[in-house]
Design an enzyme around this catalytic site. Structure first.
Site, PDB file in Angstrom:
ATOM      1  N   ARG A   1     -12.905 114.429  76.019  1.00 46.61           N
ATOM      2  CA  ARG A   1     -11.727 114.417  75.150  1.00 46.61           C
ATOM      3  C   ARG A   1     -12.060 113.586  73.914  1.00 46.61           C
ATOM      4  O   ARG A   1     -12.544 112.463  74.028  1.00 46.61           O
ATOM      5  CB  ARG A   1     -10.490 113.844  75.843  1.00 46.61           C
ATOM      6  CG  ARG A   1      -9.269 113.922  74.906  1.00 46.61           C
ATOM      7  CD  ARG A   1      -7.958 113.632  75.577  1.00 46.61           C
ATOM      8  NE  ARG A   1      -6.867 113.930  74.654  1.00 46.61           N
ATOM      9  CZ  ARG A   1      -5.674 114.377  75.002  1.00 46.61           C
ATOM     10  NH1 ARG A   1      -5.401 114.591  76.255  1.00 46.61           N
ATOM     11  NH2 ARG A   1      -4.736 114.617  74.087  1.00 46.61           N
TER      12      ARG A   1
ATOM     13  N   ASN B   1       2.131 123.327  73.333  1.00 48.07           N
ATOM     14  CA  ASN B   1       1.954 123.276  71.877  1.00 48.07           C
ATOM     15  C   ASN B   1       2.986 124.095  71.105  1.00 48.07           C
ATOM     16  O   ASN B   1       3.124 123.935  69.893  1.00 48.07           O
ATOM     17  CB  ASN B   1       0.535 123.724  71.475  1.00 48.07           C
ATOM     18  CG  ASN B   1      -0.529 122.681  71.758  1.00 48.07           C
ATOM     19  OD1 ASN B   1      -1.691 122.993  72.008  1.00 48.07           O
ATOM     20  ND2 ASN B   1      -0.154 121.407  71.704  1.00 48.07           N
ATOM     21  N   TRP B   2       3.773 124.939  71.801  1.00 48.01           N
ATOM     22  CA  TRP B   2       4.834 125.702  71.118  1.00 48.01           C
ATOM     23  C   TRP B   2       5.889 124.768  70.537  1.00 48.01           C
ATOM     24  O   TRP B   2       6.666 125.166  69.671  1.00 48.01           O
ATOM     25  CB  TRP B   2       5.510 126.680  72.088  1.00 48.01           C
ATOM     26  CG  TRP B   2       4.595 127.746  72.619  1.00 48.01           C
ATOM     27  CD1 TRP B   2       4.072 127.816  73.867  1.00 48.01           C
ATOM     28  CD2 TRP B   2       4.087 128.899  71.914  1.00 48.01           C
ATOM     29  NE1 TRP B   2       3.272 128.932  73.994  1.00 48.01           N
ATOM     30  CE2 TRP B   2       3.265 129.615  72.815  1.00 48.01           C
ATOM     31  CE3 TRP B   2       4.240 129.391  70.606  1.00 48.01           C
ATOM     32  CZ2 TRP B   2       2.610 130.790  72.462  1.00 48.01           C
ATOM     33  CZ3 TRP B   2       3.581 130.562  70.250  1.00 48.01           C
ATOM     34  CH2 TRP B   2       2.781 131.248  71.178  1.00 48.01           C
TER      35      TRP B   2
ATOM     36  N   ARG C   1      -6.193 111.000  78.218  1.00 47.21           N
ATOM     37  CA  ARG C   1      -5.246 111.755  79.048  1.00 47.21           C
ATOM     38  C   ARG C   1      -5.858 113.115  79.347  1.00 47.21           C
ATOM     39  O   ARG C   1      -6.727 113.580  78.627  1.00 47.21           O
ATOM     40  CB  ARG C   1      -3.945 112.038  78.269  1.00 47.21           C
ATOM     41  CG  ARG C   1      -3.047 110.917  77.999  1.00 47.21           C
ATOM     42  CD  ARG C   1      -1.731 111.455  77.403  1.00 47.21           C
ATOM     43  NE  ARG C   1      -1.915 112.024  76.067  1.00 47.21           N
ATOM     44  CZ  ARG C   1      -1.957 111.313  74.950  1.00 47.21           C
ATOM     45  NH1 ARG C   1      -1.840 110.004  75.006  1.00 47.21           N
ATOM     46  NH2 ARG C   1      -2.121 111.897  73.777  1.00 47.21           N
ATOM     47  N   ILE C   2      -5.281 113.783  80.360  1.00 49.55           N
ATOM     48  CA  ILE C   2      -5.770 115.115  80.730  1.00 49.55           C
ATOM     49  C   ILE C   2      -4.871 116.207  80.134  1.00 49.55           C
ATOM     50  O   ILE C   2      -5.304 117.339  79.928  1.00 49.55           O
ATOM     51  CB  ILE C   2      -5.850 115.251  82.276  1.00 49.55           C
ATOM     52  CG1 ILE C   2      -6.792 114.171  82.855  1.00 49.55           C
ATOM     53  CG2 ILE C   2      -6.320 116.630  82.700  1.00 49.55           C
ATOM     54  CD1 ILE C   2      -8.205 114.180  82.303  1.00 49.55           C
TER      55      ILE C   2
ATOM     56  N   ASP D   1      -9.185 117.002  70.290  1.00 46.43           N
ATOM     57  CA  ASP D   1      -8.026 116.265  69.792  1.00 46.43           C
ATOM     58  C   ASP D   1      -8.392 115.514  68.512  1.00 46.43           C
ATOM     59  O   ASP D   1      -9.557 115.152  68.312  1.00 46.43           O
ATOM     60  CB  ASP D   1      -7.566 115.287  70.892  1.00 46.43           C
ATOM     61  CG  ASP D   1      -6.154 114.788  70.667  1.00 46.43           C
ATOM     62  OD1 ASP D   1      -5.470 115.278  69.738  1.00 46.43           O
ATOM     63  OD2 ASP D   1      -5.730 113.893  71.415  1.00 46.43           O
TER      64      ASP D   1
ATOM     65  N   ARG E   1      -4.958 113.665  62.756  1.00 46.21           N
ATOM     66  CA  ARG E   1      -5.345 112.348  62.222  1.00 46.21           C
ATOM     67  C   ARG E   1      -6.484 112.466  61.218  1.00 46.21           C
ATOM     68  O   ARG E   1      -6.530 111.752  60.221  1.00 46.21           O
ATOM     69  CB  ARG E   1      -5.740 111.405  63.375  1.00 46.21           C
ATOM     70  CG  ARG E   1      -4.536 110.723  64.006  1.00 46.21           C
ATOM     71  CD  ARG E   1      -4.866 110.147  65.349  1.00 46.21           C
ATOM     72  NE  ARG E   1      -4.929 111.195  66.362  1.00 46.21           N
ATOM     73  CZ  ARG E   1      -5.420 111.028  67.583  1.00 46.21           C
ATOM     74  NH1 ARG E   1      -5.930 109.860  67.936  1.00 46.21           N
ATOM     75  NH2 ARG E   1      -5.393 112.018  68.439  1.00 46.21           N
ATOM     76  N   TRP E   2      -7.394 113.398  61.476  1.00 44.81           N
ATOM     77  CA  TRP E   2      -8.510 113.629  60.542  1.00 44.81           C
ATOM     78  C   TRP E   2      -7.953 114.034  59.175  1.00 44.81           C
ATOM     79  O   TRP E   2      -8.390 113.534  58.140  1.00 44.81           O
ATOM     80  CB  TRP E   2      -9.403 114.737  61.101  1.00 44.81           C
ATOM     81  CG  TRP E   2     -10.618 115.053  60.277  1.00 44.81           C
ATOM     82  CD1 TRP E   2     -11.865 114.510  60.407  1.00 44.81           C
ATOM     83  CD2 TRP E   2     -10.697 116.006  59.199  1.00 44.81           C
ATOM     84  NE1 TRP E   2     -12.720 115.058  59.485  1.00 44.81           N
ATOM     85  CE2 TRP E   2     -12.034 115.982  58.723  1.00 44.81           C
ATOM     86  CE3 TRP E   2      -9.791 116.861  58.579  1.00 44.81           C
ATOM     87  CZ2 TRP E   2     -12.479 116.783  57.665  1.00 44.81           C
ATOM     88  CZ3 TRP E   2     -10.226 117.668  57.526  1.00 44.81           C
ATOM     89  CH2 TRP E   2     -11.557 117.615  57.087  1.00 44.81           C
TER      90      TRP E   2
ATOM     91  N   HIS F   1      -6.928 121.343  61.467  1.00 44.22           N
ATOM     92  CA  HIS F   1      -7.177 122.441  62.417  1.00 44.22           C
ATOM     93  C   HIS F   1      -8.251 123.385  61.866  1.00 44.22           C
ATOM     94  O   HIS F   1      -9.087 123.892  62.611  1.00 44.22           O
ATOM     95  CB  HIS F   1      -5.884 123.223  62.674  1.00 44.22           C
ATOM     96  CG  HIS F   1      -4.827 122.411  63.376  1.00 44.22           C
ATOM     97  ND1 HIS F   1      -5.106 121.589  64.428  1.00 44.22           N
ATOM     98  CD2 HIS F   1      -3.484 122.301  63.162  1.00 44.22           C
ATOM     99  CE1 HIS F   1      -3.995 120.999  64.846  1.00 44.22           C
ATOM    100  NE2 HIS F   1      -3.005 121.403  64.088  1.00 44.22           N
TER     101      HIS F   1
ATOM    102  N   ASN G   1      -7.294 116.468  65.218  1.00 46.47           N
ATOM    103  CA  ASN G   1      -7.311 117.244  63.971  1.00 46.47           C
ATOM    104  C   ASN G   1      -6.293 116.698  62.964  1.00 46.47           C
ATOM    105  O   ASN G   1      -6.575 116.580  61.776  1.00 46.47           O
ATOM    106  CB  ASN G   1      -6.960 118.715  64.241  1.00 46.47           C
ATOM    107  CG  ASN G   1      -8.003 119.418  65.079  1.00 46.47           C
ATOM    108  OD1 ASN G   1      -9.085 118.903  65.270  1.00 46.47           O
ATOM    109  ND2 ASN G   1      -7.663 120.599  65.589  1.00 46.47           N
TER     110      ASN G   1
HETATM  111  C1  FPP Z   1      -5.156 118.727  68.839  1.00 48.67           C
HETATM  112  O1  FPP Z   1      -5.222 117.923  67.690  1.00 48.67           O
HETATM  113  C2  FPP Z   1      -5.655 120.038  68.508  1.00 48.67           C
HETATM  114  C3  FPP Z   1      -4.979 121.203  68.699  1.00 48.67           C
HETATM  115  C4  FPP Z   1      -3.638 121.288  69.316  1.00 48.67           C
HETATM  116  C5  FPP Z   1      -5.554 122.481  68.253  1.00 48.67           C
HETATM  117  C6  FPP Z   1      -6.975 122.648  68.585  1.00 48.67           C
HETATM  118  C7  FPP Z   1      -7.511 123.811  67.875  1.00 48.67           C
HETATM  119  C8  FPP Z   1      -8.691 123.827  67.230  1.00 48.67           C
HETATM  120  C9  FPP Z   1      -9.614 122.688  67.214  1.00 48.67           C
HETATM  121  C10 FPP Z   1      -9.184 125.048  66.568  1.00 48.67           C
HETATM  122  C11 FPP Z   1      -9.337 126.134  67.572  1.00 48.67           C
HETATM  123  C12 FPP Z   1     -10.170 127.195  67.094  1.00 48.67           C
HETATM  124  C13 FPP Z   1     -10.139 128.449  67.556  1.00 48.67           C
HETATM  125  C14 FPP Z   1     -11.183 129.367  67.146  1.00 48.67           C
HETATM  126  C15 FPP Z   1      -9.074 128.956  68.450  1.00 48.67           C
HETATM  127  P1  FPP Z   1      -3.882 117.286  67.133  1.00 48.67           P
HETATM  128  O2  FPP Z   1      -3.297 118.209  66.133  1.00 48.67           O
HETATM  129  O3  FPP Z   1      -2.965 116.953  68.266  1.00 48.67           O
HETATM  130  O4  FPP Z   1      -4.408 115.983  66.443  1.00 48.67           O
HETATM  131  P2  FPP Z   1      -3.617 114.602  66.288  1.00 48.67           P
HETATM  132  O5  FPP Z   1      -3.432 114.054  67.674  1.00 48.67           O
HETATM  133  O6  FPP Z   1      -4.530 113.791  65.445  1.00 48.67           O
HETATM  134  O7  FPP Z   1      -2.319 114.912  65.604  1.00 48.67           O
END
Ligand code: FPP
Length: 256
Positions: free
Chosen positions: A200, A77-78, A206-207, A29, A33-34, A46, A31
């Protein structure tokens, strides 16, 4: 041979190399925010997250982890914007296109769990090819949860079991924990089906519909680190935290 009673400690990290968790599951989790912190579009997070998957896969494999299960895309996630979903669906293609040789070099076998048939054709193909290309590997299993949800997992297992009762293949009294575990999507992992450690990232605690049955006795470790910033050292820190826990499995003392 002479060191049978001596603990194998990695001096840099203080890890007890004889007590590495066999199965680690990760909710990757943070990505978005990063990326936001860097004024970049969410998908840049991502993409960097995919690079982290490579780093962590190699690090886990070198430590002797038997199964690494990564929550890459949930059945929920859809609901994200179409552009982001499309980008996420392209990640396995990018990942496997250039990383399969390194997976094979590290003897890592790829597996997937979830409703794979509902993914775009190109994603399905990338995943199925990677599974086939690494099928002879005997080291760590890199298990991607893709279009996975734990309630879906449990519901599907219950339907299969109910059908077996209906067909009189089994009786109701034969339904026990082991039978349920075998019917879940992690069933193929056998004795390593349940994670020892669930991580996490990003500070959320959270789960999120991940492995609800399987984590009954897992140690849960949360870190503030955002997934794209996670690396081999963070993984070692998480494992060290795990090693300091006293796993009792409902009993009274350390029975590990
Ligand atoms: C949650 O971060 C992350 C995801 C829903 C996607 C996870 C996928 C990857 C890390 C890459 C997967 C790689 C392969 C090879 C399949 P978020 O977007 O919810 O972050 P946020 O909470 O900061 O918005």
């Amino acid at each position: 041979m002479f060191n049978n009673n001596k603990k194998q400690i990695d001096s840099a990290s203080q890890l007890d190399l004889d007590r590495i968790p066999k199965h680690i599951a990760i909710i990757m989790d943070g990505n978005g925010r990063w990326a936001k912190k860097r004024h970049l579009p969410r998908v840049a997070g991502h993409k960097q997250g995919m690079e982290t998957v490579k780093t962590v896969t190699v690090a886990a494999s070198k430590l002797g982890v038997r199964v690494l299960t990564l929550y890459a895309f949930s059945t929920e996630n859809w609901k994200r914007p179409m552009d982001e979903v499309n980008f996420l669906m392209g990640l396995p293609v990018k990942f496997f296109n250039n990383f399969v040789p390194e997976l094979i070099e590290n003897n890592v076998k790829v597996s997937v769990m979830g409703l794979i048939d509902q993914l775009p054709e190109k994603t399905q193909k990338a995943v199925r090819d990677a599974v086939a290309q690494t099928s002879q590997c005997t080291g760590m299993i890199l298990n991607f949860a893709l279009n996975y949800g734990s309630r879906l997992d449990i519901r599907t297992a219950m339907q299969q079991i109910a059908r077996e009762v209906e067909n009189k293949t089994i009786t109701v009294s034969e339904i026990d924990d082991a039978l349920i575990s075998r019917h879940l999507m992690t069933g193929f992992l056998g004795e390593n089906a349940d994670p020892d450690l669930l991580i996490r990232t990003s500070g959320e605690q959270r789960i999120s519909n991940f492995l609800l049955w399987q984590i009954a006795y897992s140690e849960l470790v949360f870190t503030e680190t955002l997934w794209p910033d996670f690396d081999g050292d963070t993984l070692k820190e998480m494992i060290l935290t795990y090693q300091h826990r006293n796993r009792r499995f409902g009993g009274l003392k350390n029975e590990e």
